[in-house]
Design an enzyme around this catalytic site. Sequence first.
Site, PDB file in Angstrom:
ATOM      1  CB  VAL A 358     -34.763  27.409 -13.628  1.00 47.43           C
ATOM      2  CG1 VAL A 358     -34.044  28.743 -13.451  1.00 47.43           C
ATOM      3  CG2 VAL A 358     -34.015  26.519 -14.625  1.00 47.43           C
ATOM      4  CG  ASP A 359     -39.167  30.577 -10.349  1.00 44.64           C
ATOM      5  OD1 ASP A 359     -38.335  31.415  -9.968  1.00 44.64           O
ATOM      6  OD2 ASP A 359     -40.357  30.867 -10.578  1.00 44.64           O
ATOM      7  CG  ASP A 360     -39.271  25.237  -6.792  1.00 43.23           C
ATOM      8  OD1 ASP A 360     -39.609  25.345  -5.604  1.00 43.23           O
ATOM      9  OD2 ASP A 360     -40.075  25.130  -7.720  1.00 43.23           O
ATOM     10  NE  ARG A 434     -38.029  33.647  -8.283  1.00 43.65           N
ATOM     11  CZ  ARG A 434     -38.982  34.542  -8.040  1.00 43.65           C
ATOM     12  NH1 ARG A 434     -38.703  35.638  -7.393  1.00 43.65           N
ATOM     13  NH2 ARG A 434     -40.226  34.336  -8.456  1.00 43.65           N
TER      14      ARG A 434
END
Length: 632
Positions: A358-360, A434
């Site tokens: 998810v972050d990427d 994010r």
Amino acid sequence: MLSAQSQEGYWWGELEADTTLESDYILYLQILGELSSPKTAKLAKYIRQRQLPDGGWSIFYGGPSELNATVKAWVALRLAGDSATSPHLLRARAKIHDLGGLEATNSYVRFYLAMVGAIDWTFVPAIPPELMFLPDWFPINVYEMSSWTRGIVIPLAIVYAHKPGWRLPEGVSVDEIFLRPGVKPPSLAWDKRVISWKNIFLALDRGIKLYERMSWKPFRRVSLARARTWMLERLERSEGLGTIYPAMMNSIFALAAEGRDTSDPLLAREIGFLARYEIEEDDTLRVQPCISPLWDTAIVMVSLQEAGLDPSHPSLLAASRWLVDNQILGAGDWQVKNPDAEPGGWAFEFQNDFYPDVDDTAFVLMALGRVADPEPDRLRDSIRRGLAWLVSMQNSDGGWGAFDHENNLDFLNHIPFADHNAMLDPSTADVTARAVECLGQMGWPATHSVIERAAAFMRHEQTADGSWFGRWGVNYVYGTSGVLRALEAAGLASLPECRRGAEWLRSVQNSDGGFGESILSYYDPSLKGKGKSTASQTAWGLIGLLAVVGAEDPAVERAVDWLVSHQNDDGTWDEAEFTGTGFPLVFYLKYHLYRNSFPLYALARYENLRQGRGRFVGVQIAADEVHLRDGQ
């Protein structure tokens, strides 16, 4: 930044960790029969250079001696040929005893030592391949473990079943680093309470070990086949299992335990993938825990975009097309608990198709959305798919985890091999932030149910003093900055929670104007926001303040002055500290590009707000273009 871009379009900085990697690598060379390689001496020199005056080794820059790192270093240096009576190893042994002895190490240290016959398998938690029989609907199954735990544990289950006859060299023993030889490891001792999750799992552990001693194991052959198939399937579309060091190394051990040697094409390929993580410098060798080209590229792109680089600049176009080429459109582990969603995320590394995160994905989407591509159709389709995947991964509590959906069964933290403090992948404030920042950039309104639920989760996670915990970065400065940045993007910066977060940042700003926070804040909350000023953390603090108090605030100007006055002539900043987190309390990271990319963004954001300049956004995907799951 522009000069550091690769010809293919990506950015990629070194990812640094502690000496446990180099220590494990020496043991790995011993198991492969390559201890005589020149690599051993170079690894050993690197380890020796990092020994602390008290005889131990730390797990982060400036940290105290840590037992697991010190035991691993002692064993590695013995394998490299250092005498047990040499002064540096005598000091190391004394420190190991001070810290509780080998018996107090974590499960994975003891597992590796059992693999080479240094200690008995009774000192190790059972990790049987029969785990693969547990169905997805049962509360205990491999998909209720975090993705990285699956990658670590399933290959070890294969090794556990085979118990290979690998041995330490003649004359090398670990007997002298036990504090009390023969005493059961504390992690395998019964809890004082009669009924507790720890005791339940220890009883299961005892039962499995009784089964292990049986000459007839009716489920072993089939369970081994399932574990093997699971591992081989994930090796096919990745450059190493999970493309993280421990899982990759463990998969090599599993292949070797199954009888493959270094001439085997598959084993040779996996060895080659791991070798790419080596960094040779002068007469030393160090090893990266992972590689981060997707992550680094997205962060650098957003920083350059904020700094005013033309959105159609060739560097941004090359990077965006490289990112689109690396979007994951195939199956992954995330589908087990999120079966109705279409793929579309991005991973951290070059190829790790089973494990987008998810972050990427959120950072990549923000980078792609601010590019002006003259041929936008493919870019827009990529962003739409990525956004749909991102939204599908929202958990029922309103937050997002990193790699998995609804991966939050707390009781699993009591499994005996869960002492790496990362058994689960629950919702966290920083990853949720994010995702919300990404949705805000896409133009989703703050009143949309997805953002409302996420904002409620972040409000719930705010601590009493106004800060937020940082799961993937150090620590409360990182978490607080990320949440404030996200709520600003969603149009929620006027919330009282944001004001409290900004006031907390103001309260921990150093007298020199910078921000810093030691990793020790993970161990002692009284150390929140306290530490030597660093470039990346000053940037984070500045970004968080800008989101709420604007560019004219004195605290903002002092942080800007710190960054400007500490910049080198070549445009970079220096930073020795680790400001990234792998597993809190266990494993930390230094992203070598953080010290440059985040200050660039922070200074550019300050200047843009001061000048009243808006942001260019090339692609926005409205909420009504994305299919939502029931309840969202």
